[in-house]
Every structure is written in C-alpha cells, then in structure tokens.
Scaffold this motif. Structure first.
Motif, mmCIF file in Angstrom:
data_model
loop_
_atom_site.group_PDB
_atom_site.id
_atom_site.type_symbol
_atom_site.label_atom_id
_atom_site.label_comp_id
_atom_site.label_asym_id
_atom_site.label_seq_id
_atom_site.Cartn_x
_atom_site.Cartn_y
_atom_site.Cartn_z
ATOM 1 N N LYS A 51 0.766 -1.239 0.065
ATOM 2 C CA LYS A 51 0.019 -0.057 0.029
ATOM 3 C C LYS A 51 0.864 1.109 0.128
ATOM 4 C CE LYS A 51 -3.681 -2.121 2.574
ATOM 5 N NZ LYS A 51 -4.649 -2.260 1.801
ATOM 6 N N TYR A 59 -7.238 6.507 -1.023
ATOM 7 C CA TYR A 59 -7.728 5.881 0.384
ATOM 8 C C TYR A 59 -9.130 6.548 0.567
ATOM 9 C CZ TYR A 59 -3.553 3.717 1.921
ATOM 10 O OH TYR A 59 -2.598 2.720 2.210
ATOM 11 N N GLN A 62 -11.079 4.399 -1.891
ATOM 12 C CA GLN A 62 -11.305 3.153 -1.393
ATOM 13 C C GLN A 62 -12.224 2.847 -0.334
ATOM 14 O OE1 GLN A 62 -7.134 1.350 -0.654
ATOM 15 N NE2 GLN A 62 -8.371 -0.194 0.902
ATOM 16 N N ASP A 65 -15.690 3.522 -2.061
ATOM 17 C CA ASP A 65 -15.981 2.024 -3.095
ATOM 18 C C ASP A 65 -16.179 0.925 -2.186
ATOM 19 O OD1 ASP A 65 -15.512 3.665 -4.975
ATOM 20 O OD2 ASP A 65 -13.495 3.045 -5.451
ATOM 21 N N ASN A 66 -15.394 0.680 -1.152
ATOM 22 C CA ASN A 66 -15.526 -0.709 -0.082
ATOM 23 C C ASN A 66 -16.933 -0.576 0.624
ATOM 24 O OD1 ASN A 66 -13.367 -2.479 -0.972
ATOM 25 N ND2 ASN A 66 -12.118 -0.848 -0.328
ATOM 26 N N ALA A 78 -8.866 1.469 5.046
ATOM 27 C CA ALA A 78 -8.730 2.867 4.258
ATOM 28 C C ALA A 78 -9.197 3.724 5.307
ATOM 29 C CB ALA A 78 -9.621 2.676 3.110
#
Length: 251
Positions: A51, A59, A62, A65-66, A78
């Motif tokens: 990472k 981040y 991320q 999205d997650n 993140a």
C-alpha cells in the motif's frame, strides 16, 4: 581544534535547516530532504505492505468504494489510513504550535525526531510481521506522512509541501500553461513563475529519487531500509534538541 571544527559544520547545518529562524532557502533545502524521505518511505512501504501511504485521495476513494460494496474490512483499513494521516498532521501542528507558544528554538525539531523514532520502529517488521502488525505499520507510516507534510507546511507557512505530489504536479502543469500562454500571446503579460517552477520540479524529482531509493533499499535490506531514513531525520533534529556543549558551539 580541527576535530571540533569538523564537528561544528554538520551540527551548524542541521541547526540552520531546522532552526526557528526561517528563510525561503532553508525551507526549500529542508523540503527537498523531506521529499526524498517521503518518497523513500512511500515506496518502501508499498513493497513492505502493498500500500502507498501518502496517497490519501486513493484511500478516500477506496473507503467509499468498499463501503458501498459492503467490504467493511477493506473500508476500515482505508479509514484507518486516513485517520492516521490526519492524526499525524494534527500531532505535528500541536508540537510546533506548543513550541511557538513557549518561544522554543526546538519547535521544528520535535516532529522530525518523532518521525525518526517511528521509522526506526518500522524496521522491526521482519521479526514481528503479522496481520495486526501490518495494520499498525500502515497506521504508523500514514501517521509519519501526515506529520511530515504538516511539518514542512507549518515551517514554510504553506509555501511548500512534500508528500502532496498530485498538487505539485498540478502546479507544474499550471506554470507550463502560463509559459506557453506568454509565448503564444506575448502581449497578455502572463508568464511562468520560474522560481516556483524550479522549486516544484526539484521537490518532485527528490520524491522520485527517494522512491527509487526506497524500492531498492527494501529489495536489499527488507524492513531495515527505514533505518537510514530514520538516521537522516535524527541527524536533522538531534543537533537542535541536544544541548550545545561549550567545546562545539556553533554561534
């Protein structure tokens, strides 16, 4: 006497670079060194953890999205990186403002020394590697990146930053656009700020060279690649933090 003279020179240089009396030149020199360290820590951290630790835009994306896809563990990782970066910036600001309020000559050396300690502790990863350690290491490196960016931002009164490569590359593009505009429309009065462009190009180059160094360092030394970086931070901060001895005064 000659030995003391050799000792005085690097000590005096460190005290000038991290001292409380600032100039554009010392800000630029310190920012260049810190950009190199940031690039090395960022690249070495990627090879160690998979990472990048200075990329807060990534981040944030991320995390969103997650979170939307229900991958809560990845979203939590993140979020940990983001909060660690913010905490590092806050810690640096706290140390520097506390030092300023006390009129302390060591105000800028404190956060650099803390970053050195954290980078040195990262070298234990080869012995302690585990899932929990990886999360702690991610948080620690993001904390360091936040501290470093905030430190040079506070020192230079926001003239320069070291880990925000996106912003620096954007500003380079802006200055190139101004230069082209000045050539195409000579009567417009628009021209590139050459001094700013030189500073930006130097910082991006330092970050890039640091990245190459960090990648090669991790390939050769493993987690121990962080020790020379910690040593460089200590070399900058300790001459300011350690009381001067009468035999090696720099003033």
């Amino acid at each position: 006497m000659a030995r003391h003279r050799h000792i005085r020179r690097p000590l005096a240089s460190a005290r000038v670079l991290v001292g409380h009396r600032r100039s554009i030149g010392t800000d630029f020199a310190l920012a260049t060194i810190l950009a190199f360290i940031a690039g090395a820590a960022n690249a070495g951290g990627f090879f160690a953890l998979g990472k990048y630790t200075s990329h807060m835009t990534g981040y944030l994306s991320q995390f969103a999205d997650n979170l939307a896809s229900g991958s809560l563990l990845l979203a939590g990782s993140a979020l940990l990186a983001i909060l660690s970066f913010v905490s590092g910036a806050a810690a640096s600001s706290l140390m520097i403002n506390w030092g300023r309020s006390r009129r302390s000559r060591e105000r800028y050396a404190y956060p650099l020394a803390v970053q050195g300690v954290l980078l040195a502790s990262f070298s234990t990863g080869g012995m302690l590697e585990s899932g929990l350690w990886r999360l702690s290491a991610l948080a620690g490196l993001c904390f360091i990146m936040g501290m470093q960016n905030a430190t040079i931002t506070k020192i230079s009164y926001a003239r320069v930053r070291t880990t925000h490569a996106t912003g620096m590359v954007t500003d380079i593009g802006i200055e190139i656009g101004r230069a082209i505009c000045g050539r195409v429309f000579p009567g417009s009065g628009i021209a590139a700020n050459r001094d700013k462009l030189r500073i930006l190009l130097t910082l991006v180059l330092a970050f890039l060279i640091g990245g190459i160094t960090g990648a090669l360092g991790y390939a050769v030394m493993g987690f121990g690649f962080s020790l020379p970086l910690a040593g460089l931070l200590f070399a900058l901060s300790l001459p300011v933090l350690v009381p001067r001895r009468s035999g090696i005064r720099t003033a």
